[in-house]
Design a protein around this motif. Structure first.
Motif, mmCIF file in Angstrom:
data_model
loop_
_atom_site.group_PDB
_atom_site.id
_atom_site.type_symbol
_atom_site.label_atom_id
_atom_site.label_comp_id
_atom_site.label_asym_id
_atom_site.label_seq_id
_atom_site.Cartn_x
_atom_site.Cartn_y
_atom_site.Cartn_z
ATOM 1 N N UNK A 135 -5.833 -5.175 -7.410
ATOM 2 C CA UNK A 135 -7.092 -5.704 -7.936
ATOM 3 C C UNK A 135 -7.854 -4.661 -8.752
ATOM 4 N N UNK A 136 -7.664 -3.378 -8.429
ATOM 5 C CA UNK A 136 -8.365 -2.332 -9.176
ATOM 6 C C UNK A 136 -7.596 -1.893 -10.431
ATOM 7 N N UNK A 137 -6.478 -2.568 -10.757
ATOM 8 C CA UNK A 137 -5.769 -2.333 -12.007
ATOM 9 C C UNK A 137 -4.886 -1.103 -12.059
ATOM 10 N N UNK A 138 -4.551 -0.493 -10.912
ATOM 11 C CA UNK A 138 -3.740 0.726 -10.943
ATOM 12 C C UNK A 138 -2.251 0.456 -11.074
ATOM 13 N N UNK B 121 -6.648 -3.883 -2.972
ATOM 14 C CA UNK B 121 -6.164 -5.177 -2.495
ATOM 15 C C UNK B 121 -5.196 -5.716 -3.538
ATOM 16 N N UNK B 122 -4.369 -6.646 -3.127
ATOM 17 C CA UNK B 122 -3.319 -7.150 -4.007
ATOM 18 C C UNK B 122 -3.391 -8.664 -4.097
ATOM 19 N N UNK B 123 -3.112 -9.161 -5.293
ATOM 20 C CA UNK B 123 -3.039 -10.603 -5.492
ATOM 21 C C UNK B 123 -1.710 -10.916 -6.154
ATOM 22 N N UNK B 124 -1.084 -11.994 -5.707
ATOM 23 C CA UNK B 124 0.218 -12.359 -6.255
ATOM 24 C C UNK B 124 0.066 -12.858 -7.687
ATOM 25 N N UNK B 125 0.980 -12.446 -8.538
ATOM 26 C CA UNK B 125 0.969 -12.836 -9.943
ATOM 27 C C UNK B 125 1.956 -13.986 -10.121
ATOM 28 N N UNK C 149 0.832 -1.203 0.000
ATOM 29 C CA UNK C 149 0.000 0.000 0.000
ATOM 30 C C UNK C 149 0.872 1.261 0.000
ATOM 31 N N UNK C 150 2.040 1.198 0.646
ATOM 32 C CA UNK C 150 2.940 2.345 0.694
ATOM 33 C C UNK C 150 3.528 2.662 -0.684
ATOM 34 N N UNK C 151 3.809 1.622 -1.476
ATOM 35 C CA UNK C 151 4.425 1.865 -2.784
ATOM 36 C C UNK C 151 3.401 2.063 -3.894
ATOM 37 N N UNK C 152 2.174 1.625 -3.662
ATOM 38 C CA UNK C 152 1.107 1.805 -4.640
ATOM 39 C C UNK C 152 -0.132 2.296 -3.889
ATOM 40 N N UNK C 153 -0.126 3.577 -3.500
ATOM 41 C CA UNK C 153 -1.176 4.100 -2.620
ATOM 42 C C UNK C 153 -2.596 3.959 -3.167
ATOM 43 N N UNK C 154 -2.776 3.972 -4.470
ATOM 44 C CA UNK C 154 -4.117 3.859 -5.049
ATOM 45 C C UNK C 154 -4.589 2.420 -5.185
ATOM 46 N N UNK C 155 -3.727 1.466 -4.844
ATOM 47 C CA UNK C 155 -4.114 0.061 -4.906
ATOM 48 C C UNK C 155 -5.027 -0.279 -3.742
#
Length: 173
Positions: free
Chosen positions: A79-82, A57-61, A49-55
């Motif tokens: 998850x929101x594609x930012x 939730x995150x899923x591992x690729x 969240x610190x490196x991608x503030x507009x993200x």
């Protein structure tokens, strides 16, 4: 000469003490391991969240090992594609420079977070200073930012991590 009871009694006592201590340690591990895992996951989510503030939730690729850019350890997609939060492990002055880099959907660095480093305190650690790392925000190549005099290897390590993350993000598009 000692009889066998004088020799075996202390051995039995020591074995019993070792068994009790082992069971107690195993019990403590069983209780604390889920708590530790939960805290580690929370710290990892905060770093993303610190490196991608507009993200959100995150899923591992899952990445094909042949397409994995050297230095990249994990990739998480918002998850929101930012964009992506990309974990790296590179060498600065010393090995073990772990950096998470946020790359937005425009292919620019959105944030840099040093997770772990073994760089020399006061010298190489200058490359981990938030004021220096902020210079990378918005760039599409880490080579556009000057390194720190006296912390050449550490600065190169940071640049290597950021360029690896940018290359990995462009590979995923």
């Amino acid at each position: 000469m000692k009889n066998s009871k004088d020799i075996t009694a202390p051995i039995i006592v020591l074995v019993c003490i070792c068994l009790v201590a082992s069971f107690l340690l195993a019990g403590v591990y069983q209780i604390t391991s889920p708590i530790i895992a939960e805290h580690e996951e929370a710290a990892a989510n905060e770093a993303k969240k610190a490196v991608l503030p507009n993200g959100d939730t995150f899923e591992e690729v899952a990445i094909d090992p042949e397409k994995l850019v050297p230095g990249v350890t994990n990739v998480y997609k918002a998850a929101n594609g930012v964009g992506y939060a990309i974990s790296t492990n590179v060498k600065g002055m010393y090995a073990g420079l772990k950096i998470m880099v946020g790359v937005n959907s425009n292919g620019e660095v959105s944030g840099v977070n040093v997770l772990a480093n073994e760089e020399t305190a006061g010298i190489g650690s200058k490359a981990m200073d938030p004021a220096y790392l902020e210079k990378y925000i918005g760039v599409k190549s880490a080579d556009t930012v000057d390194g720190i005099s006296g912390a050449t290897y550490s600065s190169k390590g940071v640049k290597t991590a950021i360029n690896a993350a940018l290359a990995m993000a462009s590979e995923l598009k």
